[in-house]
Write a protein that holds these residues in place. Structure first.
Motif, mmCIF file in Angstrom:
data_model
loop_
_atom_site.group_PDB
_atom_site.id
_atom_site.type_symbol
_atom_site.label_atom_id
_atom_site.label_comp_id
_atom_site.label_asym_id
_atom_site.label_seq_id
_atom_site.Cartn_x
_atom_site.Cartn_y
_atom_site.Cartn_z
ATOM 1 N N HIS A 1 0.042 7.847 -8.860
ATOM 2 C CA HIS A 1 0.995 6.974 -8.188
ATOM 3 C C HIS A 1 2.366 7.029 -8.849
ATOM 4 O O HIS A 1 3.384 6.820 -8.204
ATOM 5 C CB HIS A 1 0.475 5.530 -8.172
ATOM 6 C CG HIS A 1 -0.507 5.254 -7.078
ATOM 7 N ND1 HIS A 1 -1.746 5.832 -7.047
ATOM 8 C CD2 HIS A 1 -0.407 4.488 -5.967
ATOM 9 C CE1 HIS A 1 -2.395 5.413 -5.964
ATOM 10 N NE2 HIS A 1 -1.600 4.605 -5.285
ATOM 11 N N THR B 1 0.835 -1.200 0.000
ATOM 12 C CA THR B 1 0.000 0.000 0.000
ATOM 13 C C THR B 1 0.867 1.246 0.000
ATOM 14 O O THR B 1 2.067 1.184 0.246
ATOM 15 C CB THR B 1 -0.915 0.040 1.244
ATOM 16 O OG1 THR B 1 -0.104 0.038 2.421
ATOM 17 C CG2 THR B 1 -1.858 -1.164 1.266
ATOM 18 N N SER B 2 0.243 2.379 -0.290
ATOM 19 C CA SER B 2 0.930 3.671 -0.252
ATOM 20 C C SER B 2 0.026 4.711 0.374
ATOM 21 O O SER B 2 -1.192 4.713 0.149
ATOM 22 C CB SER B 2 1.315 4.120 -1.663
ATOM 23 O OG SER B 2 2.364 3.352 -2.190
ATOM 24 N N ASP B 3 0.625 5.574 1.170
ATOM 25 C CA ASP B 3 -0.074 6.748 1.698
ATOM 26 C C ASP B 3 0.442 7.958 0.922
ATOM 27 O O ASP B 3 1.635 8.275 0.991
ATOM 28 C CB ASP B 3 0.206 6.924 3.188
ATOM 29 C CG ASP B 3 -0.249 5.725 4.012
ATOM 30 O OD1 ASP B 3 -1.287 5.141 3.670
ATOM 31 O OD2 ASP B 3 0.450 5.376 4.990
ATOM 32 N N ILE B 4 -0.439 8.625 0.184
ATOM 33 C CA ILE B 4 -0.028 9.739 -0.660
ATOM 34 C C ILE B 4 -0.816 10.993 -0.292
ATOM 35 O O ILE B 4 -2.041 10.950 -0.175
ATOM 36 C CB ILE B 4 -0.254 9.432 -2.159
ATOM 37 C CG1 ILE B 4 0.423 8.121 -2.557
ATOM 38 C CG2 ILE B 4 0.279 10.568 -3.025
ATOM 39 C CD1 ILE B 4 0.182 7.725 -4.000
ATOM 40 N N THR B 5 -0.088 12.080 -0.087
ATOM 41 C CA THR B 5 -0.724 13.372 0.125
ATOM 42 C C THR B 5 -0.148 14.367 -0.877
ATOM 43 O O THR B 5 1.004 14.255 -1.291
ATOM 44 C CB THR B 5 -0.488 13.896 1.548
ATOM 45 O OG1 THR B 5 0.919 14.033 1.778
ATOM 46 C CG2 THR B 5 -1.071 12.939 2.572
ATOM 47 N N GLU C 1 3.874 13.898 -1.173
ATOM 48 C CA GLU C 1 4.560 13.086 -0.161
ATOM 49 C C GLU C 1 3.967 11.677 -0.191
ATOM 50 O O GLU C 1 2.743 11.510 -0.233
ATOM 51 C CB GLU C 1 4.382 13.711 1.218
ATOM 52 C CG GLU C 1 5.288 13.115 2.281
ATOM 53 C CD GLU C 1 5.232 13.901 3.575
ATOM 54 O OE1 GLU C 1 4.503 13.465 4.492
ATOM 55 O OE2 GLU C 1 5.899 14.961 3.661
ATOM 56 N N ARG C 2 4.861 10.685 -0.155
ATOM 57 C CA ARG C 2 4.388 9.303 -0.283
ATOM 58 C C ARG C 2 5.184 8.381 0.634
ATOM 59 O O ARG C 2 6.411 8.458 0.685
ATOM 60 C CB ARG C 2 4.526 8.837 -1.733
ATOM 61 C CG ARG C 2 4.064 7.404 -1.994
ATOM 62 C CD ARG C 2 4.104 7.096 -3.479
ATOM 63 N NE ARG C 2 3.630 5.748 -3.764
ATOM 64 C CZ ARG C 2 3.502 5.228 -4.989
ATOM 65 N NH1 ARG C 2 3.817 5.968 -6.043
ATOM 66 N NH2 ARG C 2 3.059 3.994 -5.163
ATOM 67 N N VAL C 3 4.480 7.514 1.331
ATOM 68 C CA VAL C 3 5.098 6.467 2.139
ATOM 69 C C VAL C 3 4.623 5.125 1.597
ATOM 70 O O VAL C 3 3.411 4.865 1.515
ATOM 71 C CB VAL C 3 4.731 6.593 3.636
ATOM 72 C CG1 VAL C 3 5.427 5.496 4.444
ATOM 73 C CG2 VAL C 3 5.113 7.966 4.170
ATOM 74 N N ARG C 4 5.573 4.286 1.207
ATOM 75 C CA ARG C 4 5.260 2.973 0.645
ATOM 76 C C ARG C 4 5.432 1.901 1.716
ATOM 77 O O ARG C 4 6.395 1.931 2.493
ATOM 78 C CB ARG C 4 6.176 2.677 -0.547
ATOM 79 C CG ARG C 4 6.084 3.716 -1.671
ATOM 80 C CD ARG C 4 7.248 3.551 -2.629
ATOM 81 N NE ARG C 4 7.328 4.619 -3.597
ATOM 82 C CZ ARG C 4 6.932 4.525 -4.871
ATOM 83 N NH1 ARG C 4 6.435 3.394 -5.321
ATOM 84 N NH2 ARG C 4 7.043 5.548 -5.687
ATOM 85 N N HIS C 5 4.497 0.935 1.701
ATOM 86 C CA HIS C 5 4.484 -0.112 2.715
ATOM 87 C C HIS C 5 4.579 -1.490 2.070
ATOM 88 O O HIS C 5 4.056 -1.723 0.976
ATOM 89 C CB HIS C 5 3.205 -0.034 3.553
ATOM 90 C CG HIS C 5 2.995 1.269 4.247
ATOM 91 N ND1 HIS C 5 3.455 1.525 5.520
ATOM 92 C CD2 HIS C 5 2.384 2.418 3.832
ATOM 93 C CE1 HIS C 5 3.127 2.759 5.865
ATOM 94 N NE2 HIS C 5 2.479 3.321 4.871
ATOM 95 N N ALA D 1 6.794 0.167 6.706
ATOM 96 C CA ALA D 1 7.182 1.230 5.784
ATOM 97 C C ALA D 1 8.572 0.939 5.220
ATOM 98 O O ALA D 1 9.497 0.600 5.959
ATOM 99 C CB ALA D 1 7.166 2.576 6.484
#
Length: 239
Positions: free
Chosen positions: A161, A99-103, A129-133, A138
């Motif tokens: 993405h 998953t990714s958290d993107i803002t 800003e993106r955090v990949r899991h 993370a």
């Protein structure tokens, strides 16, 4: 996006077969004709692929005997000499991104970023800003800076993405090359904290300046990755 050469494709197919256990380290590989037929390429293409594999230290040719797979061949996990997206780097490291958290926000940028783009600080920029899991948590935290003038169709509520794909498909802009600065993110650095590093684990970072095919600055990004999951190399050849 620049299309891969047939020789590079043949090389990657060979490495996939090797990873699947089709060839044994230290043993002779099939003949030139057999390998060409196996991969569905011409003998000339396979010869060029062999040259690439020999440069990487994976194959060695013995006069009068044939071509052999090197014992414990040194595999390049990620070659920094090649322009690759973070998604490709993750896949090359054998990691399954979950998953990714993107803002995304639209705001002015720092003096350093403005100097790279040769613009004023008050010019609006998309900051993504993106955090990949992955299953291990993370694995990568990134921030990218894209001028609004190059992203006329970008929706802050639904950011892409892949910025590379967005620029090429939506804006007709192709990234031609990038300059990468490697650094160790200090304790407390924002991207580093987003990784929630396990005890004893460290991180390293990339500052990347991306240019289009005409040499114009297009995208600036900073990526922070877990050092226990990624290995990067640079292939150097004698001119």
């Amino acid at each position: 996006m620049k299309q891969k050469s047939s020789a590079l494709c043949a090389k990657e197919m060979f490495l996939s077969l090797y990873d699947a256990g089709e060839f044994e380290a230290g043993k002779k590989i099939p003949s030139e004709m057999q390998m060409a037929q196996c991969l569905g390429v011409s003998r000339m293409t396979w010869r060029k692929a062999v040259d690439l594999l020999q440069r990487d230290g994976i194959l060695v040719s013995k006069h009068g005997s044939g071509t052999y797979l090197v014992e414990n061949p040194p595999r390049i996990i990620n070659d920094l000499a090649q322009l690759q997206s973070i998604s490709v780097m993750i896949a090359n490291a054998g990691i399954q991104e979950r998953t990714s958290d993107i803002t995304c926000t639209l705001r002015p940028i720092s003096k350093e970023i403005a100097q790279f783009f040769e613009t004023e600080q008050d010019e609006p920029f998309f900051v993504i800003e993106r955090v990949r899991h992955a299953d291990l948590g993370a694995i990568c935290a990134s921030v990218s800076y894209l001028p609004q003038k190059y992203a006329s169709t970008l929706d802050v509520n639904n950011p892409p993405h892949s910025l590379f794909s967005y620029l090429e498909q939506e804006q007709g802009i192709q990234i031609g090359h990038a300059l990468t600065d490697l650094f160790i993110p200090p304790s407390g650095e924002h991207l580093r904290t987003l990784l929630h590093l396990p005890q004893g684990c460290d991180a390293f970072g990339f500052r990347q300046s991306h240019f289009d095919t005409r040499g114009n600055p297009i995208l600036y990004s900073i990526d922070c990755l877990r050092s226990d999951l990624f290995r990067f190399t640079i292939m150097r050849t004698r001119p």
